[in-house]
Design an enzyme around this catalytic site. Structure first.
Site, mmCIF file in Angstrom:
data_model
loop_
_atom_site.group_PDB
_atom_site.id
_atom_site.type_symbol
_atom_site.label_atom_id
_atom_site.label_comp_id
_atom_site.label_asym_id
_atom_site.label_seq_id
_atom_site.Cartn_x
_atom_site.Cartn_y
_atom_site.Cartn_z
ATOM 1 N N GLU A 1 -2.660 10.419 -0.616
ATOM 2 C CA GLU A 1 -3.925 9.665 -0.608
ATOM 3 C C GLU A 1 -4.318 9.321 0.814
ATOM 4 O OE1 GLU A 1 -6.465 5.983 -0.618
ATOM 5 O OE2 GLU A 1 -4.516 6.304 0.292
ATOM 6 N N HIS B 1 -1.187 -1.019 6.670
ATOM 7 C CA HIS B 1 -0.901 0.227 7.417
ATOM 8 C C HIS B 1 0.014 -0.004 8.619
ATOM 9 C CE1 HIS B 1 -4.299 3.003 5.699
ATOM 10 N NE2 HIS B 1 -3.456 2.580 4.795
ATOM 11 N N ASP C 1 0.844 -1.211 0.000
ATOM 12 C CA ASP C 1 0.000 0.000 0.000
ATOM 13 C C ASP C 1 0.871 1.249 0.000
ATOM 14 O OD1 ASP C 1 -2.070 1.798 0.223
ATOM 15 O OD2 ASP C 1 -2.516 1.328 2.315
HETATM 16 ZN ZN LIG Z 1 -3.704 2.706 -0.451
#
Ligand SMILES: [Zn+2]
Length: 264
Positions: free
Chosen positions: A49, A180, A17
């Site tokens: 983002e 994350h 990510d």
């Molecule tokens: Zn992302």
């Protein structure tokens, strides 16, 4: 137009990510140097983002309505190589009837193109809800209505038994167990807090490179290439939308069901 976000959460390099989407799209852009497309193809690598779609929102809202109308469609690639992956395709037609509704007219056709690609590889897909949680959000927003589509191999969601039957992997674990987190890393997944037992289990079923599932990355890079090269030459499957000024002029005419716009 096709885009991927280049930033990550501050505490991680974010190899899935979203280095995965950024790198997949970059490779397609490099390969596109070999062809002379009929249509203009624009690539974007978005900033911020993760701080609420800052870059893509700035971009879309600073286009004039005419410039927005010139974008036939937008493709988004945010997380395409989750370690415990699924092949998620944005649910343009809301066939799963979950969460958010369908995308703007034309989104269903983009979803169909991706579904046909996976079918050609003998691979199943999941419908990924159009949550607006990534950079396609500003494109599909009310008043902008650019058809959109894209891929998503899963984040903090939990893999189900039905998913395992389709994609293999580990039931009850996140699609990206390092979503994350610092362990969304190319080399030191366990050293950076990844679940050692879970990653050992994943590695027994899949080929992983760090937190990247190489089969998902390879397949999805081909899916991106297929969509980009198809629309670079032919967007005839996407229904035309009327420019904002022209849309006002048609209000006086006979009212038609919005679905009629799909029929050509
Ligand atoms: Zn992302």
């Amino acid at each position: 137009m096709a885009g991927a976000h280049l930033d990550s959460e501050p505490d991680t390099v974010g190899v899935n990510d979203n280095a995965s989407g950024s790198a997949g799209l970059l490779e397609v852009a490099l390969q596109m140097a070999k062809v002379k497309p009929k249509n203009k193809v624009r690539f974007a690598w978005w900033g911020a983002e993760e701080a609420n779609l800052v870059g893509s929102t700035f971009y879309v809202t600073n286009l004039t309505p005419q410039q927005q109308a010139q974008i036939t469609l937008y493709l988004n690639f945010d997380m395409i190589a989750s370690a415990n992956y699924m092949f998620g395709v944005y649910d343009g037609d809301d066939s799963a009837a979950q969460g958010s509704g369908p995308g703007p007219a034309g989104s269903a056709q983009i979803e169909k193109l991706f579904e046909a690609f996976y079918a050609s590889r003998g691979q199943p897909t999941n419908a990924a809800d159009f949550t607006g949680r990534s950079d396609y959000g500003p494109f599909i927003a009310a008043g902008v209505n650019i058809p959109a589509g894209g891929l998503f191999t899963g984040a903090e969601g939990i893999k189900t038994a039905a998913d395992v039957a389709k994609f293999g992997g580990v039931e009850g674990a996140q699609y990206d167990p390092c979503y994350h987190d610092p362990c969304d890393d190319l080399f030191r997944v366990v050293q950076k807090g990844g679940d050692a037992a879970l990653y050992a289990q994943l590695r027994s079923r899949y080929k992983l490179f760090g937190n990247i599932n190489t089969f998902a990355l390879d397949t999805n890079a081909d899916a991106i290439a297929t969509a980009v090269i198809t629309y670079a030459f032919d967007t005839s499957t996407i229904p035309p939308r009327t420019a904002p000024a022209a849309a006002k002029a048609t209000v006086a005419g006979p009212q038609t069901d919005a679905n009629d716009l799909h029929l050509r």
